[in-house]
Motif scaffolding. Sequence first.
Motif, short mmCIF file in Angstrom:
data_model
loop_
_atom_site.label_atom_id
_atom_site.label_comp_id
_atom_site.label_asym_id
_atom_site.label_seq_id
_atom_site.Cartn_x
_atom_site.Cartn_y
_atom_site.Cartn_z
N PHE A 169 -75.79 -12.12 5.24
CA PHE A 169 -76.86 -12.09 6.55
C PHE A 169 -77.55 -10.62 6.63
CE2 PHE A 169 -74.28 -15.73 7.65
CZ PHE A 169 -74.94 -16.44 8.15
N PRO A 180 -79.80 -12.86 14.89
CA PRO A 180 -79.92 -11.10 14.85
C PRO A 180 -80.83 -10.49 15.91
CG PRO A 180 -80.33 -11.92 12.63
CD PRO A 180 -80.33 -13.06 13.59
N LEU A 224 -65.69 -3.73 14.34
CA LEU A 224 -64.88 -3.24 15.65
C LEU A 224 -64.51 -4.75 16.44
CD1 LEU A 224 -67.17 -0.86 17.40
CD2 LEU A 224 -64.67 -0.56 17.08
N ALA A 225 -65.28 -5.65 16.36
CA ALA A 225 -65.05 -7.06 17.27
C ALA A 225 -63.88 -7.75 16.43
CB ALA A 225 -66.25 -7.83 17.35
N ILE A 278 -67.94 -1.62 23.38
CA ILE A 278 -68.33 -2.73 22.77
C ILE A 278 -69.04 -3.87 23.50
CG2 ILE A 278 -66.85 -4.71 21.61
CD1 ILE A 278 -64.70 -3.00 20.80
N ILE A 297 -60.42 -8.93 18.04
CA ILE A 297 -59.90 -10.46 18.15
C ILE A 297 -58.83 -10.49 17.32
CG2 ILE A 297 -60.57 -12.58 17.09
CD1 ILE A 297 -63.58 -12.00 17.57
N VAL A 325 -70.22 -3.26 14.32
CA VAL A 325 -70.12 -4.06 15.42
C VAL A 325 -69.18 -5.01 15.07
CG1 VAL A 325 -70.79 -5.47 17.33
CG2 VAL A 325 -71.84 -3.37 16.75
N VAL A 326 -69.42 -5.74 14.03
CA VAL A 326 -68.69 -6.95 13.35
C VAL A 326 -67.18 -6.34 13.28
CG1 VAL A 326 -68.21 -8.35 11.68
CG2 VAL A 326 -70.47 -8.27 12.54
N PHE A 345 -75.55 -0.69 11.59
CA PHE A 345 -75.15 -1.11 12.93
C PHE A 345 -74.24 -2.51 13.00
CE2 PHE A 345 -76.42 -2.97 17.05
CZ PHE A 345 -75.74 -2.29 17.90
N PHE A 346 -74.82 -3.37 12.80
CA PHE A 346 -74.27 -4.73 12.97
C PHE A 346 -72.85 -4.89 12.22
CE2 PHE A 346 -78.74 -6.41 13.86
CZ PHE A 346 -78.35 -6.66 15.08
N PHE A 356 -72.54 -3.32 23.30
CA PHE A 356 -73.02 -3.98 22.18
C PHE A 356 -73.05 -5.23 22.36
CE2 PHE A 356 -70.41 -0.79 19.31
CZ PHE A 356 -71.40 -0.04 19.21
N MET A 383 -70.28 -13.53 20.01
CA MET A 383 -71.16 -12.47 19.82
C MET A 383 -71.47 -12.49 18.19
SD MET A 383 -70.74 -8.31 19.93
CE MET A 383 -69.58 -8.14 18.52
N ILE A 384 -70.02 -12.27 17.56
CA ILE A 384 -70.45 -12.64 15.90
C ILE A 384 -71.24 -13.50 15.38
CG2 ILE A 384 -69.04 -12.62 13.57
CD1 ILE A 384 -66.61 -10.87 14.99
N ILE A 426 -74.83 -12.70 16.16
CA ILE A 426 -75.35 -11.72 14.94
C ILE A 426 -75.68 -12.63 14.01
CG2 ILE A 426 -74.74 -10.08 13.45
CD1 ILE A 426 -73.11 -8.61 15.36
N LEU A 427 -74.70 -13.42 13.41
CA LEU A 427 -75.01 -14.31 12.09
C LEU A 427 -76.22 -15.40 12.26
CD1 LEU A 427 -71.25 -14.69 11.05
CD2 LEU A 427 -72.81 -13.02 10.27
N LEU A 485 -66.28 -11.96 22.00
CA LEU A 485 -66.77 -11.13 20.84
C LEU A 485 -66.77 -12.10 19.89
CD1 LEU A 485 -63.88 -8.43 20.98
CD2 LEU A 485 -66.32 -8.15 21.15
N ALA A 486 -66.19 -13.41 19.69
CA ALA A 486 -66.47 -14.37 18.56
C ALA A 486 -67.76 -14.96 18.80
CB ALA A 486 -65.17 -15.28 18.65
N LEU A 492 -76.52 -7.82 7.09
CA LEU A 492 -76.19 -6.96 8.32
C LEU A 492 -75.96 -5.47 7.83
CD1 LEU A 492 -73.36 -8.96 10.08
CD2 LEU A 492 -75.76 -8.98 10.44
N ILE A 527 -76.63 -7.46 21.84
CA ILE A 527 -76.75 -8.35 20.94
C ILE A 527 -77.06 -9.80 21.49
CG2 ILE A 527 -75.53 -9.70 19.31
CD1 ILE A 527 -74.22 -6.81 18.15
#
Lengths: 289, 325
Positions: B105, A281, B117-118, A225, B122, B114-115, B110-111, A228, A273-274, A277-278, A270-271, B107, A232
């Motif tokens: 978005f 990307p 998993l994360a 993770i 959390i 990952v979302v 893959f994305f 990842f 990272m999300i 991503i949003l 992680l937050a 996604l 990212i």
Amino acid sequence: MLMDQIIQCTIVGIMMGSVYALIAFGFTLIHGVVRVVNFSHGMFVLMGTFLAIIFNRTLGLDPYLSLFIILPMMFVIGAILEKIFVQPILTAARINQFILTCGLMIFLENSMLIIFGGDFKGVTTWYTSKSLFFGNISVNCSLLFAFICTILAFMLVLFILYKTRLGKAMRAVADDKEAAAMLGTNVWNVYTLSFGLAVVLAGIAGAATASYWIVVPSDGRPIVIKAFTVAIFGGAGNLLGTILGGLALGLLENLSILFINPALSSALSLAVMIGIILLRPTGILGKKQ
Amino acid sequence: MGKRHIAIIGLCFIALGLPIFVRNVLLMNILIICYYYAYLALCWNLVGGYSGVLSLGHGIFYGIGAYTSAAFFALLGVTPWVGMFCGATLAAISGFLIGRVSFAFELKGFFFIVVGLALTQICGDVVKQIELLGATEGMTLPLKMGWDNIQFSSKEEYYFIILFMLFIAILISFLIERSKMGYNLMAIREDEDTAEASGVDTKGTKVLILTLSAFLTALGGSFYVQYVFFVDAESAFSTGLNINLILAVVIGGIGTIAGPILGAFFFVLVSELVRFLPMQSQVAAAVTRMIFALALMIVMIYFPRGIFRLGVGPGILKGILRRVS
């Protein structure tokens, strides 16, 4: 006092971040050249650590000396696993590839659990608990050695990628595999060699940190993770981005513990990272789509 | 009525009548766990099998379901019958939001993994910090036996509850497979861009199926808490259970109804049998997962549609021979 703490955490963050960057670089190398998302990458890091532990317990070798034995082993293991499991599904649907590398992850995790058991293990050497002091700031020797080792590994990768024929082939395949194949590159061998190289990088990261932390086989999932997250942060397939992403993750994790509950620091990264991503990307350095 | 219908009706009678013959608590427990895994596998298969979106975030929905009914019961004294559906609704809302945000978005693949998993990690980390929910220690339910609180001292009641839930999951999968939504989902799985171009509301359909799957998964979580009277963050918000489900579904046959059920039975039975081997339970569990992971990779390479499609024994041999020659 807070200033000292900030400097301390920044130093640790940069050193940890460089290790993360090395792990993530192997991950993005596989993603860029072989075009597979390798969920099992964290397990190869642990494999490096456990091999270092074995050589230390049986032969009494220092983890950094045992690197010379571990790296060829890791390369062969990575290449064989790639030939057997990854190559047959390269033309299959994306979801099948995800499931297969997930399966490889579970397979490696549980094999290590059977061989090494579920207890925390690590290597204890003369420098494990030694630290260098600069005023109020201390730097752990193991971490410093791991950092140096990581920098050497990055230099090795840069040399391979930009100064050898293999590196040229890898970059060509990453750019356009049809064109590379037409010009006479054996694409399948390039896949195998890149996978092996990426596994070696993971092994270096694992063995170099063997004396710094203690691990259990289930740690591989959090590590992948992290890979990842770095990929990212930096945008996949971008060397500079990966290094900066690794440093960003290391700093974020280590500086955030000064201000929030340490148990939540990985949740925070992680937050973030999300969020990335949003919003972006393609990574921090990547172009906006 | 064809042979198939008779077989299905026969299976129903066998399932209903089994508790009369099986008086052994150990065997009953294995049966219940089989049904429970089959139920969760079908829930995961709704998303992973039909729409082809590989979800590693089902731990969130499971955990929400488990924790909501446990917290309602232990802290507020609300009966789990209400808590179950509150938890499921909460999980459905979070499934809707996750789907809505991530599919908006674009996604893909893959994305999204990952979302998932994360977010699972959390949620687990945050729940571990909440004293009210027992932090890292987890929550134990106060014992008040009876139908009001879904707590029983014998296994039969649990058996019929989970059998009913499994039946509902099969029915839902069956209806979806034969509905317009099912065809839309399969079109998305095969080629999302083409589906979009043919006028399928790809995002809406994916969000809807994720929401439904989240709702059902949370009910499964609540059931398990009522069964073991205990919940903790490490096991509720975990990717481990989700990975076991993927193993079961893929080995049985992804995107079918019988596949996930048979895969789940197979998985539970093998993991129970391995326990009889003379080794530590932790090692035994690892051996099971290692065997299944190896089987999963072989299935993915040689029989991506699952082993129960081919008729197990001869099919595999034929497949390998064809591949080798």
